[in-house]
Design an enzyme around this catalytic site. Structure first.
Site, PDB file in Angstrom:
ATOM      1  N   ASP A  38     -49.260  18.563 -13.952  1.00  0.00           N
ATOM      2  CA  ASP A  38     -48.071  17.727 -14.161  1.00  0.00           C
ATOM      3  C   ASP A  38     -48.420  16.467 -14.960  1.00  0.00           C
ATOM      4  OD1 ASP A  38     -45.429  17.030 -13.992  1.00  0.00           O
ATOM      5  OD2 ASP A  38     -45.508  16.367 -11.898  1.00  0.00           O
ATOM      6  N   ARG A  42     -45.089  12.477 -19.636  1.00  0.00           N
ATOM      7  CA  ARG A  42     -45.413  11.046 -19.530  1.00  0.00           C
ATOM      8  C   ARG A  42     -46.610  10.682 -20.388  1.00  0.00           C
ATOM      9  NH1 ARG A  42     -45.454  11.256 -13.249  1.00  0.00           N
ATOM     10  NH2 ARG A  42     -45.126  13.451 -13.767  1.00  0.00           N
ATOM     11  N   ASN A  86     -37.650  24.762 -14.028  1.00  0.00           N
ATOM     12  CA  ASN A  86     -37.884  24.175 -15.358  1.00  0.00           C
ATOM     13  C   ASN A  86     -36.887  24.667 -16.416  1.00  0.00           C
ATOM     14  OD1 ASN A  86     -41.488  23.951 -14.916  1.00  0.00           O
ATOM     15  ND2 ASN A  86     -39.952  22.343 -14.714  1.00  0.00           N
ATOM     16  N   ARG A  89     -34.438  22.110 -18.007  1.00  0.00           N
ATOM     17  CA  ARG A  89     -34.819  21.153 -19.068  1.00  0.00           C
ATOM     18  C   ARG A  89     -34.058  21.476 -20.352  1.00  0.00           C
ATOM     19  NH1 ARG A  89     -41.146  19.623 -18.322  1.00  0.00           N
ATOM     20  NH2 ARG A  89     -41.044  19.325 -16.069  1.00  0.00           N
ATOM     21  N   LEU A 209     -44.712  19.623  -3.612  1.00  0.00           N
ATOM     22  CA  LEU A 209     -45.137  20.973  -4.000  1.00  0.00           C
ATOM     23  C   LEU A 209     -44.322  21.529  -5.160  1.00  0.00           C
ATOM     24  CD1 LEU A 209     -45.885  22.733  -0.584  1.00  0.00           C
ATOM     25  CD2 LEU A 209     -47.499  22.035  -2.353  1.00  0.00           C
TER      26      LEU A 209
HETATM   27  C1  IPE Z   1     -43.914  21.290 -11.477  1.00  0.00           C
HETATM   28  O1  IPE Z   1     -43.755  20.166 -12.260  1.00  0.00           O
HETATM   29  C2  IPE Z   1     -43.907  22.515 -12.324  1.00  0.00           C
HETATM   30  C3  IPE Z   1     -45.047  22.677 -13.216  1.00  0.00           C
HETATM   31  C4  IPE Z   1     -46.070  21.900 -13.287  1.00  0.00           C
HETATM   32  C5  IPE Z   1     -44.987  23.826 -14.070  1.00  0.00           C
HETATM   33  P1  IPE Z   1     -42.321  19.494 -12.497  1.00  0.00           P
HETATM   34  O2  IPE Z   1     -42.550  18.347 -13.392  1.00  0.00           O
HETATM   35  O3  IPE Z   1     -41.356  20.526 -12.945  1.00  0.00           O
HETATM   36  O4  IPE Z   1     -41.939  19.053 -11.028  1.00  0.00           O
HETATM   37  P2  IPE Z   1     -40.886  17.959 -10.520  1.00  0.00           P
HETATM   38  O5  IPE Z   1     -39.583  18.255 -11.194  1.00  0.00           O
HETATM   39  O6  IPE Z   1     -41.422  16.613 -10.901  1.00  0.00           O
HETATM   40  O7  IPE Z   1     -40.851  18.140  -9.047  1.00  0.00           O
HETATM   41  C1  IPE Z   2     -45.905  19.540 -16.623  1.00  0.00           C
HETATM   42  O1  IPE Z   2     -45.649  18.345 -17.301  1.00  0.00           O
HETATM   43  C2  IPE Z   2     -45.668  20.752 -17.489  1.00  0.00           C
HETATM   44  C3  IPE Z   2     -44.466  21.527 -17.135  1.00  0.00           C
HETATM   45  C4  IPE Z   2     -43.693  21.334 -16.099  1.00  0.00           C
HETATM   46  C5  IPE Z   2     -44.119  22.609 -18.040  1.00  0.00           C
HETATM   47  P1  IPE Z   2     -44.192  17.724 -17.335  1.00  0.00           P
HETATM   48  O2  IPE Z   2     -43.485  18.252 -18.540  1.00  0.00           O
HETATM   49  O3  IPE Z   2     -43.506  17.944 -16.062  1.00  0.00           O
HETATM   50  O4  IPE Z   2     -44.524  16.195 -17.545  1.00  0.00           O
HETATM   51  P2  IPE Z   2     -43.781  14.959 -16.876  1.00  0.00           P
HETATM   52  O5  IPE Z   2     -43.780  15.200 -15.398  1.00  0.00           O
HETATM   53  O6  IPE Z   2     -42.400  14.941 -17.434  1.00  0.00           O
HETATM   54  O7  IPE Z   2     -44.588  13.790 -17.268  1.00  0.00           O
HETATM   55 MG    MG Z   3     -43.393  16.872 -14.353  1.00  0.00          MG
END
Ligand code: IPE
Ligand code: IPE
Ligand code: MG
Length: 255
Positions: A38, A42, A86, A89, A209
């Site tokens: 994750d 950011r 996801n 998004r 989680l």
């Molecule tokens: C969890 O991260 C899913 C993956 C890393 C693929 P998210 O960024 O989607 O989780 P939330 O929305 O912050 O809980």
């Molecule tokens: C994790 O990074 C990758 C996926 C969920 C595909 P994020 O895209 O969730 O990054 P943040 O949480 O927005 O920084």
């Molecule tokens: Mg994330």
């Protein structure tokens, strides 16, 4: 290539790494590490880049982690790449990720061959674009014979969806309630045949989680770090393992 202390010491040979490696007990490593990768977005925003650049940089961190786990002799590494949530998004980001998965797998197949890593995918692949599905099938076919390490990639994966799917499979097979056990349930999850994760790593400071491996993580040790996924290095992995080895895993027992 099977586990070799020498290769491991060559891999962790930079200043500071060797000392930390020497306190790691290589006979007591996790059989399965699960990672919630994750913080890509950011990481990118922090340096004025598009979120896509963050995802692309995340691939480099995964490559380094895979190599480190192979050197350490970790049998199973699971990486959460795309959750069932996801899809919420922006379409542009989802499309980019689906393309990135396909492109990356093709580009990184030589690494799988070189390190003899078997690919396993968990999640509902049928909902992915055809091109991504085809590439995943190619990756599965070409790496099926390897046994050095299994890389479990979770794509369109959700723990709740997995539990519902397992329940449906059990009902369809006609099992009577009295024969249903935790083992039988586990055999109907995507992760059938794999050990449960001993260690869960989540980057970016979040403490949840997010629907990852809900059944399998029942007794995993959690390692949460503020490091954003693209910055996660072999050294951070070492820190996670050293922290893991200090834990007292009781599994409900008393002394
Ligand atoms: C969890 O991260 C899913 C993956 C890393 C693929 P998210 O960024 O989607 O989780 P939330 O929305 O912050 O809980
Ligand atoms: C994790 O990074 C990758 C996926 C969920 C595909 P994020 O895209 O969730 O990054 P943040 O949480 O927005 O920084
Ligand atoms: Mg994330």
């Amino acid at each position: 290539m099977p586990f070799s202390e020498k290769k491991l010491h060559e891999f962790y040979s930079e200043v500071g790494e060797s000392e930390r490696l020497s306190v790691l007990d290589t006979s007591a490593l996790p059989a399965h590490i699960a990672i919630i990768m994750d913080g890509n977005g950011r990481w990118a925003e922090k340096q004025g880049l598009s979120r896509s650049k963050g995802h692309a940089a995340g691939v480099d961190a995964l490559r380094e982690t895979i190599t480190a786990c192979v050197r350490l002799g970790i049998p199973v590494l699971s990486a959460y790449a795309f959750s069932t949530e996801n899809w919420k998004r922006p379409k542009k980001e989802v499309d980019f990720l689906m393309q990135l998965f396909a492109d990356t797998l093709i580009k990184e197949l030589p690494l799988f061959h070189q390190e003899e890593v078997k690919l396993k995918l968990i999640g509902d692949l049928s909902e992915l674009p055809k091109k991504t599905q085809d590439t995943f099938q190619k990756g599965l076919r070409e790496t099926a014979q390897y046994g050095n390490m299994t890389l479990v990639l979770a794509v369109n994966y959700g723990g709740r969806a997995e539990i519902v799917r397992a329940t449906k499979r059990i009902v369809e097979q006609g099992y009577k309630p009295e024969v249903l056990t935790e083992d039988l349930f586990a055999q109907n999850l995507y992760t059938e045949g794999l050990p449960d994760p001993d260690l869960l790593i989540r980057t970016s400071g979040e403490m949840r989680l997010s629907n990852f491996l809900l059944f399998q993580l029942a007794y995993a040790e959690f390692y949460l770090t503020d490091t954003l996924w693209p910055d996660f290095s072999r050294s951070d992995l070492l820190s996670a393992l050293l922290a893991y080895q200090k834990r007292n895993r009781r599994f409900g027992k008393a002394k």
